[in-house]
Write a protein that holds these residues in place. Structure first.
Motif, PDB file in Angstrom:
ATOM      1  N   SER A 270      -8.764  19.551  14.195  1.00 43.03           N
ATOM      2  CA  SER A 270      -8.526  18.384  13.363  1.00 43.03           C
ATOM      3  C   SER A 270      -9.016  17.115  14.046  1.00 43.03           C
ATOM      4  CB  SER A 270      -7.033  18.236  13.085  1.00 43.03           C
ATOM      5  OG  SER A 270      -6.366  17.943  14.305  1.00 43.03           O
ATOM      6  N   ASP A 271      -9.243  16.109  13.253  1.00 40.03           N
ATOM      7  CA  ASP A 271      -9.616  14.784  13.741  1.00 40.03           C
ATOM      8  C   ASP A 271      -8.601  13.797  13.188  1.00 40.03           C
ATOM      9  OD1 ASP A 271     -10.840  12.559  14.741  1.00 40.03           O
ATOM     10  OD2 ASP A 271     -12.510  12.569  13.317  1.00 40.03           O
ATOM     11  N   GLU A 272      -7.627  13.423  14.035  1.00 40.24           N
ATOM     12  CA  GLU A 272      -6.549  12.522  13.598  1.00 40.24           C
ATOM     13  C   GLU A 272      -5.893  13.064  12.336  1.00 40.24           C
ATOM     14  OE1 GLU A 272      -5.686  10.434  15.627  1.00 40.24           O
ATOM     15  OE2 GLU A 272      -7.425   9.962  16.826  1.00 40.24           O
ATOM     16  N   SER A 273      -5.583  14.359  12.350  1.00 37.45           N
ATOM     17  CA  SER A 273      -5.183  15.035  11.126  1.00 37.45           C
ATOM     18  C   SER A 273      -3.858  14.552  10.561  1.00 37.45           C
ATOM     19  CB  SER A 273      -5.093  16.542  11.377  1.00 37.45           C
ATOM     20  OG  SER A 273      -4.066  16.828  12.298  1.00 37.45           O
ATOM     21  N   SER A 274      -2.904  14.214  11.428  1.00 38.98           N
ATOM     22  CA  SER A 274      -1.586  13.840  10.910  1.00 38.98           C
ATOM     23  C   SER A 274      -1.674  12.618  10.018  1.00 38.98           C
ATOM     24  CB  SER A 274      -0.623  13.576  12.074  1.00 38.98           C
ATOM     25  OG  SER A 274      -0.350  14.764  12.769  1.00 38.98           O
ATOM     26  N   GLY A 275      -2.454  11.645  10.434  1.00 36.05           N
ATOM     27  CA  GLY A 275      -2.605  10.443   9.622  1.00 36.05           C
ATOM     28  C   GLY A 275      -3.428  10.674   8.381  1.00 36.05           C
ATOM     29  N   VAL A 276      -4.572  11.339   8.548  1.00 36.15           N
ATOM     30  CA  VAL A 276      -5.452  11.584   7.407  1.00 36.15           C
ATOM     31  C   VAL A 276      -4.773  12.502   6.397  1.00 36.15           C
ATOM     32  CG1 VAL A 276      -7.645  12.578   6.671  1.00 36.15           C
ATOM     33  CG2 VAL A 276      -7.535  11.228   8.762  1.00 36.15           C
ATOM     34  N   GLY A 277      -4.120  13.566   6.881  1.00 37.69           N
ATOM     35  CA  GLY A 277      -3.471  14.508   5.974  1.00 37.69           C
ATOM     36  C   GLY A 277      -2.332  13.878   5.200  1.00 37.69           C
ATOM     37  N   ALA A 278      -1.528  13.040   5.878  1.00 41.93           N
ATOM     38  CA  ALA A 278      -0.427  12.363   5.187  1.00 41.93           C
ATOM     39  C   ALA A 278      -0.963  11.400   4.138  1.00 41.93           C
ATOM     40  CB  ALA A 278       0.444  11.617   6.199  1.00 41.93           C
ATOM     41  N   ALA A 279      -2.021  10.677   4.496  1.00 40.81           N
ATOM     42  CA  ALA A 279      -2.647   9.767   3.521  1.00 40.81           C
ATOM     43  C   ALA A 279      -3.257  10.552   2.372  1.00 40.81           C
ATOM     44  CB  ALA A 279      -3.713   8.916   4.214  1.00 40.81           C
ATOM     45  N   MET A 280      -3.815  11.731   2.682  1.00 37.39           N
ATOM     46  CA  MET A 280      -4.417  12.559   1.646  1.00 37.39           C
ATOM     47  C   MET A 280      -3.374  13.017   0.631  1.00 37.39           C
ATOM     48  SD  MET A 280      -7.367  13.622   0.808  1.00 37.39           S
ATOM     49  CE  MET A 280      -8.181  13.355   2.387  1.00 37.39           C
ATOM     50  N   ALA A 281      -2.197  13.401   1.124  1.00 39.72           N
ATOM     51  CA  ALA A 281      -1.128  13.799   0.215  1.00 39.72           C
ATOM     52  C   ALA A 281      -0.798  12.663  -0.749  1.00 39.72           C
ATOM     53  CB  ALA A 281       0.115  14.195   1.016  1.00 39.72           C
ATOM     54  N   MET A 282      -0.721  11.450  -0.207  1.00 41.25           N
ATOM     55  CA  MET A 282      -0.418  10.295  -1.040  1.00 41.25           C
ATOM     56  C   MET A 282      -1.551  10.023  -2.019  1.00 41.25           C
ATOM     57  SD  MET A 282       2.037   8.068  -1.423  1.00 41.25           S
ATOM     58  CE  MET A 282       1.803   8.273  -3.167  1.00 41.25           C
ATOM     59  N   ALA A 283      -2.801  10.200  -1.556  1.00 39.54           N
ATOM     60  CA  ALA A 283      -3.956   9.926  -2.408  1.00 39.54           C
ATOM     61  C   ALA A 283      -4.017  10.877  -3.591  1.00 39.54           C
ATOM     62  CB  ALA A 283      -5.248  10.030  -1.581  1.00 39.54           C
ATOM     63  N   VAL A 284      -3.733  12.156  -3.342  1.00 34.82           N
ATOM     64  CA  VAL A 284      -3.782  13.142  -4.438  1.00 34.82           C
ATOM     65  C   VAL A 284      -2.657  12.862  -5.436  1.00 34.82           C
ATOM     66  CG1 VAL A 284      -3.575  15.585  -5.000  1.00 34.82           C
ATOM     67  CG2 VAL A 284      -4.833  14.881  -2.977  1.00 34.82           C
ATOM     68  N   LEU A 285      -1.472  12.565  -4.933  1.00 29.68           N
ATOM     69  CA  LEU A 285      -0.374  12.241  -5.848  1.00 29.68           C
ATOM     70  C   LEU A 285      -0.720  11.039  -6.707  1.00 29.68           C
ATOM     71  CD1 LEU A 285       2.729  12.749  -3.531  1.00 29.68           C
ATOM     72  CD2 LEU A 285       2.104  14.094  -5.540  1.00 29.68           C
TER      73      LEU A 285
ATOM     74  N   LEU B 203       0.826  -1.195   0.000  1.00 26.24           N
ATOM     75  CA  LEU B 203       0.000   0.000   0.000  1.00 26.24           C
ATOM     76  C   LEU B 203       0.867   1.255   0.000  1.00 26.24           C
ATOM     77  CD1 LEU B 203      -2.727  -0.930   2.669  1.00 26.24           C
ATOM     78  CD2 LEU B 203      -2.843  -1.168   0.181  1.00 26.24           C
ATOM     79  N   PRO B 204       0.394   2.318  -0.654  1.00 25.41           N
ATOM     80  CA  PRO B 204       1.129   3.595  -0.598  1.00 25.41           C
ATOM     81  C   PRO B 204       1.091   4.154   0.813  1.00 25.41           C
ATOM     82  CG  PRO B 204      -0.984   3.859  -1.719  1.00 25.41           C
ATOM     83  CD  PRO B 204      -0.804   2.392  -1.506  1.00 25.41           C
ATOM     84  N   LEU B 205       2.126   4.919   1.162  1.00 26.08           N
ATOM     85  CA  LEU B 205       2.313   5.363   2.537  1.00 26.08           C
ATOM     86  C   LEU B 205       2.501   6.871   2.605  1.00 26.08           C
ATOM     87  CD1 LEU B 205       3.032   4.571   5.591  1.00 26.08           C
ATOM     88  CD2 LEU B 205       5.411   4.656   4.829  1.00 26.08           C
ATOM     89  N   GLY B 206       1.747   7.520   3.492  1.00 22.87           N
ATOM     90  CA  GLY B 206       1.990   8.910   3.839  1.00 22.87           C
ATOM     91  C   GLY B 206       2.764   8.955   5.146  1.00 22.87           C
ATOM     92  N   PHE B 207       3.800   9.785   5.211  1.00 19.71           N
ATOM     93  CA  PHE B 207       4.673   9.836   6.386  1.00 19.71           C
ATOM     94  C   PHE B 207       4.667  11.254   6.940  1.00 19.71           C
ATOM     95  CE2 PHE B 207       9.341   8.996   7.907  1.00 19.71           C
ATOM     96  CZ  PHE B 207       8.895   8.963   9.219  1.00 19.71           C
ATOM     97  N   SER B 208       4.045  11.432   8.099  1.00 21.01           N
ATOM     98  CA  SER B 208       4.022  12.731   8.768  1.00 21.01           C
ATOM     99  C   SER B 208       5.155  12.770   9.786  1.00 21.01           C
ATOM    100  CB  SER B 208       2.669  12.943   9.469  1.00 21.01           C
ATOM    101  OG  SER B 208       2.654  14.169  10.156  1.00 21.01           O
ATOM    102  N   PHE B 209       6.068  13.717   9.595  1.00 23.81           N
ATOM    103  CA  PHE B 209       7.306  13.775  10.372  1.00 23.81           C
ATOM    104  C   PHE B 209       7.427  15.185  10.945  1.00 23.81           C
ATOM    105  CE2 PHE B 209      12.025  14.115  10.630  1.00 23.81           C
ATOM    106  CZ  PHE B 209      12.301  12.954  11.338  1.00 23.81           C
TER     107      PHE B 209
END
Length: 403
Positions: A383-398, A86-92
């Protein structure tokens, strides 16, 4: 800095199954985020969280990333995802120079991390190397984002006016959308660019010297990264308890508290935890909580002492909230002036334990901002669990753009 095409083209048609990692100042979290195209449909989340030990924070980079991958594999097993890539979003949430969406160089550690062999290195590369060391699993493409960017993207998924992301937690940072023509390091003048301000490091050049208190300087001297992340040390959750402790010592020395007796708990760094501030400032039970905490710390107190401690906590959290408001107002005013607007309407996505858990902090912050940015109407989005959702969102848009 992150090219805006990621957020500007989030049109809520993204769909798919994504993984996300969130490495923050206190915890490591792993997410599975499932997006659908259905309007107003919330992403489906599965989350596991682990505290990060001091041993891991002060060990080697290899140990840190092996720990991250071990927890990721544990999560994949629990989700029955063995064999899937699966594609991965990484919030660091540490200061980095973002080269590409999958290449980010750690400039320096912040908070209380000090892992060797990571500063100056590409953290995505270190993550992939740790995955390859394990051998039994693999991940797809990686999108690396800062936690402020994750917060902005997550909140922006629901409200398109969101163009500022802010973290008020163990540490602090903010990002915002800037006109390309004002970004001196980039060619071109069209569109917008996401600027990761790393405002936790504001003041490292001495520019805050005029407003640093003796307690701020005491906190700076207590931690190993002396002279670094000055603004963060003045306002964020990792340090607020220590500021309160130093104020209480000062009042005790002046015989205004505890009959002038400095007990062991007061003289021990870290003994007065930031969570105590939230408990002591509870509107209904705060005074009782203060008494229980003082007793737990083996301090000899009376009712006046408990009330003074409560006043100190309120003062320090108010001081923090006002400094946050000043920083946020500065960004909002900059956006308004750069866009040559008489009046700006915008939204800020906010995440972090101090903002979410302290009983009065958000009210103090939101009350102060209009005074400092009177020509800006700023809506706050929690936010609601924003770090995970936002990182996944970046991956989803790409992924959508690639298709």
């Amino acid at each position: 800095m992150l090219p805006t095409f990621i957020r500007e083209t989030t049109d809520r048609t993204e769909k798919g199954d994504f993984l996300a990692l969130d490495l923050g100042g206190t915890n490591l979290r792993v997410f599975r985020v499932r997006l659908t195209e259905e309007e107003q449909k919330k992403p489906k989340l599965d989350i596991e969280q682990w505290p990060i030990s001091k041993k891991i924070k002060e060990g080697t980079g290899e140990q840190l990333f092996d720990h991250i991958v071990d927890r990721l594999i544990e999560f994949l097993d629990s989700q029955n995802l063995k064999g899937q890539t699966l594609p991965l979003g990484f919030s660091f949430s540490f200061p980095c120079e973002q080269k590409q969406i999958d290449q980010s160089i750690l400039l320096c550690w912040s908070k209380d991390f000090n892992c060797s062999g990571v500063e100056g290195e590409d953290v995505v590369k270190l993550l992939k190397e740790a995955i390859h060391r394990r051998g039994s699993y693999d991940i797809g493409s990686v999108a690396m984002v800062n936690d402020t960017v994750s917060t902005m993207m997550s909140c922006g998924y629901w409200d398109r006016s969101c163009e500022i992301g802010m973290i008020i937690g163990t540490g602090t940072n903010a990002c915002y959308m800037e006109k390309m023509k004002n970004v001196e390091y980039m060619d071109g003048e069209d569109g917008l660019m996401c600027i990761n301000t790393e405002w936790g490091g504001f003041g490292d050049d001495g520019s805050l010297e005029d407003i640093l208190t003796e307690f701020d300087k005491g906190v700076d001297n207590t931690f190993e990264n002396r002279g670094e992340h000055i603004f963060e040390k003045m306002i964020s959750g990792m340090y607020l308890g220590e500021i309160v402790r130093l104020v209480l010592i000062k009042l005790t020395e002046e015989k205004l508290l505890f009959k002038g007796e400095a007990f062991a708990a007061l003289l021990t760094p870290g003994k007065f935890e930031t969570r105590f501030i939230s408990e002591i400032e509870e509107p209904d039970s705060g005074l009782e909580n203060a008494q229980q905490i003082l007793a737990k710390l083996n301090l000899k107190w009376d009712l006046v002492d408990a009330r003074v401690v409560r006043l100190v906590c309120d003062t320090i959290s108010s001081h923090s909230a006002c400094l946050f408001a000043a920083a946020l107002a500065t960004i909002a005013n900059r956006i308004r002036l750069n866009r040559e607007l008489d009046y700006l309407k915008t939204a800020v996505g906010v995440d972090g334990t101090v903002y979410k858990s302290h009983p009065t902090f958000r009210n103090k912050l939101q009350k102060a901002v209009p005074t400092l940015a009177p020509k800006c109407d700023i809506k706050f989005l929690e936010s609601d669990e924003s770090s995970g959702v936002g990182a996944a969102m970046a991956m989803a848009v790409l992924q959508r753009l690639a298709q």
